[in-house]
Design a protein around this motif. Structure first.
Motif, PDB file in Angstrom:
ATOM      1  N   MET A  43       0.847  -1.196   0.000  1.00 23.84           N
ATOM      2  CA  MET A  43       0.000   0.000   0.000  1.00 23.84           C
ATOM      3  C   MET A  43       0.883   1.247   0.000  1.00 23.84           C
ATOM      4  N   ALA A  44       0.524   2.204  -0.897  1.00 21.70           N
ATOM      5  CA  ALA A  44       1.292   3.439  -0.973  1.00 21.70           C
ATOM      6  C   ALA A  44       1.123   4.244   0.312  1.00 21.70           C
ATOM      7  N   GLU A  45       2.185   4.937   0.687  1.00 27.91           N
ATOM      8  CA  GLU A  45       2.130   5.731   1.914  1.00 27.91           C
ATOM      9  C   GLU A  45       1.234   6.939   1.714  1.00 27.91           C
ATOM     10  N   VAL A  46       0.409   7.233   2.701  1.00 29.13           N
ATOM     11  CA  VAL A  46      -0.518   8.357   2.622  1.00 29.13           C
ATOM     12  C   VAL A  46       0.222   9.647   2.965  1.00 29.13           C
ATOM     13  N   ASP A  47      -0.002  10.682   2.150  1.00 27.85           N
ATOM     14  CA  ASP A  47       0.635  11.986   2.375  1.00 27.85           C
ATOM     15  C   ASP A  47       0.133  12.559   3.701  1.00 27.85           C
ATOM     16  N   ASN A  48       1.080  12.978   4.566  1.00 29.34           N
ATOM     17  CA  ASN A  48       0.660  13.514   5.868  1.00 29.34           C
ATOM     18  C   ASN A  48       0.434  15.024   5.833  1.00 29.34           C
ATOM     19  N   LYS A  49       0.506  15.626   4.641  1.00 29.67           N
ATOM     20  CA  LYS A  49       0.151  17.039   4.513  1.00 29.67           C
ATOM     21  C   LYS A  49      -1.364  17.129   4.461  1.00 29.67           C
ATOM     22  N   VAL A  50      -1.942  17.657   5.522  1.00 30.67           N
ATOM     23  CA  VAL A  50      -3.393  17.643   5.686  1.00 30.67           C
ATOM     24  C   VAL A  50      -3.971  19.055   5.625  1.00 30.67           C
ATOM     25  N   PRO A  51      -4.848  19.330   4.664  1.00 29.95           N
ATOM     26  CA  PRO A  51      -5.500  20.642   4.640  1.00 29.95           C
ATOM     27  C   PRO A  51      -6.425  20.770   5.848  1.00 29.95           C
ATOM     28  N   ALA A  52      -6.249  21.840   6.620  1.00 29.58           N
ATOM     29  CA  ALA A  52      -7.046  22.044   7.827  1.00 29.58           C
ATOM     30  C   ALA A  52      -7.742  23.400   7.739  1.00 29.58           C
ATOM     31  N   GLU A  53      -9.060  23.368   7.730  1.00 33.59           N
ATOM     32  CA  GLU A  53      -9.841  24.596   7.608  1.00 33.59           C
ATOM     33  C   GLU A  53     -10.270  25.086   8.991  1.00 33.59           C
ATOM     34  N   VAL A  54      -9.911  26.316   9.316  1.00 36.58           N
ATOM     35  CA  VAL A  54     -10.280  26.895  10.613  1.00 36.58           C
ATOM     36  C   VAL A  54     -11.798  27.008  10.683  1.00 36.58           C
ATOM     37  N   ARG A  55     -12.366  26.575  11.808  1.00 34.56           N
ATOM     38  CA  ARG A  55     -13.824  26.640  11.988  1.00 34.56           C
ATOM     39  C   ARG A  55     -14.163  27.524  13.193  1.00 34.56           C
ATOM     40  N   THR A  56     -15.295  28.184  13.072  1.00 31.13           N
ATOM     41  CA  THR A  56     -15.763  29.072  14.147  1.00 31.13           C
ATOM     42  C   THR A  56     -17.105  28.625  14.702  1.00 31.13           C
ATOM     43  N   GLN A  57     -17.661  27.548  14.150  1.00 31.63           N
ATOM     44  CA  GLN A  57     -18.919  27.016  14.634  1.00 31.63           C
ATOM     45  C   GLN A  57     -18.664  25.738  15.435  1.00 31.63           C
ATOM     46  N   PHE A  58     -19.494  25.500  16.445  1.00 31.26           N
ATOM     47  CA  PHE A  58     -19.293  24.357  17.321  1.00 31.26           C
ATOM     48  C   PHE A  58     -20.644  23.691  17.604  1.00 31.26           C
ATOM     49  N   GLY A  59     -20.606  22.664  18.444  1.00 30.43           N
ATOM     50  CA  GLY A  59     -21.843  21.981  18.814  1.00 30.43           C
ATOM     51  C   GLY A  59     -22.015  20.667  18.074  1.00 30.43           C
ATOM     52  N   LYS A  60     -22.863  19.811  18.634  1.00 30.78           N
ATOM     53  CA  LYS A  60     -23.071  18.482  18.053  1.00 30.78           C
ATOM     54  C   LYS A  60     -23.688  18.546  16.654  1.00 30.78           C
ATOM     55  N   GLY A  61     -24.621  19.483  16.483  1.00 30.66           N
ATOM     56  CA  GLY A  61     -25.269  19.596  15.182  1.00 30.66           C
ATOM     57  C   GLY A  61     -24.284  19.964  14.090  1.00 30.66           C
ATOM     58  N   PHE A  62     -23.415  20.958  14.377  1.00 33.09           N
ATOM     59  CA  PHE A  62     -22.419  21.378  13.384  1.00 33.09           C
ATOM     60  C   PHE A  62     -21.408  20.263  13.132  1.00 33.09           C
ATOM     61  N   ALA A  63     -20.986  19.578  14.206  1.00 34.26           N
ATOM     62  CA  ALA A  63     -20.029  18.480  14.057  1.00 34.26           C
ATOM     63  C   ALA A  63     -20.617  17.369  13.198  1.00 34.26           C
ATOM     64  N   ARG A  64     -21.908  17.100  13.376  1.00 36.29           N
ATOM     65  CA  ARG A  64     -22.566  16.064  12.581  1.00 36.29           C
ATOM     66  C   ARG A  64     -22.585  16.452  11.099  1.00 36.29           C
ATOM     67  N   ARG A  65     -22.869  17.732  10.815  1.00 38.27           N
ATOM     68  CA  ARG A  65     -22.878  18.191   9.424  1.00 38.27           C
ATOM     69  C   ARG A  65     -21.489  18.121   8.809  1.00 38.27           C
ATOM     70  N   LEU A  66     -20.461  18.389   9.617  1.00 38.99           N
ATOM     71  CA  LEU A  66     -19.092  18.272   9.124  1.00 38.99           C
ATOM     72  C   LEU A  66     -18.792  16.837   8.697  1.00 38.99           C
TER      73      LEU A  66
END
Length: 237
Positions: free
Chosen positions: A1-24
């Protein structure tokens, strides 16, 4: 199996809560928090598929791409759904190249002990002080053909050159001893206990799944009611 690139795009979020996490999660992302080195805590969303593959490796290091900048982070904690085992949230701690960190590294047993002998595993992982970007995936122990009396302590482990034991080096890791009637009886009891535990676990999983299904239905109805109320308010304006 090819090695997975560890460069991960990370988008800053300003919304929280279970509902928002579920939509994510529905959108294929995982909520995460990044902290350490005196910096402010940053809440981000990372791609679920890529990160799930990277987390197959214990003590994974992610090269987070946040607002065009690279930040190395060690996976500190992973929270999963108890039934579906879907990743719900990740804690990440900032590290730098050359920095030493304390991590628990899994121990892998290779081979089979001498016929008739019994292997006792006294530790599943070893606490190491290692360079953050050179953490070993596991430490291997070869027990092939070993006779009763064979034992391995933390001090006996073959470690990378830049890693040291963070703890009592005399602690026993594995040992081999002769089989006895007591061992046979305990093996039978352990098998019966494992079967009983598996049955109880399966029943518990079913109960949790049913409860979770009802909770998700309730949350979905609440979201729908809030959306309807918001739409009505907009129409009234």
């Amino acid at each position: 199996m090819a090695e997975v690139d560890n460069k991960v795009p990370a988008e800053v979020r300003t919304q929280f809560g279970k509902g928002f996490a579920r939509r994510l999660r529905v959108a294929g992302q995982i909520p995460a928090v990044v902290y350490g080195h005196g910096a402010e805590v940053v809440h981000v969303a990372v791609p679920a598929r890529q990160v799930t593959l990277l987390l197959r490796k214990k003590n994974a290091i992610l090269d987070l791409q946040i607002d065009g900048k690279s930040t190395l982070a060690l996976v500190k904690d992973v929270q999963k759904d108890p039934v579906r085992q879907i990743i719900e949230h990740i804690d990440l701690v900032v590290v730098t190249k050359g920095e030493k960190v304390v991590v628990n590294v899994p121990l892998h047993i290779v081979g089979t002990q001498q016929a008739g002998a019994v292997l006792e595993l006294d530790a599943k992982a070893v606490p190491l002080l290692a360079e953050a970007t050179h953490i070993p995936e596991f430490i291997e122990i070869n027990i092939d053909g070993k006779a009763p009396g064979f034992k391995v302590t933390f001090a006996d482990l073959d470690l990378p050159a830049d890693a040291t034991i963070d703890g009592e080096s005399t602690r026993l890791v594995v040992h081999v001893h002769a089989a006895s009637a007591k061992d046979s009886a305990e093996s039978g009891e352990e098998l019966a206990a494992e079967l009983a535990d598996e049955a109880a676990h399966a029943e518990h999983k079913a109960e949790i799944h049913a409860e979770q299904h009802e909770a998700e239905k309730a949350e979905a109805l609440a979201d729908a009611e809030l959306s309807g109320a918001a739409a009505a308010a907009e129409a009234a304006e």
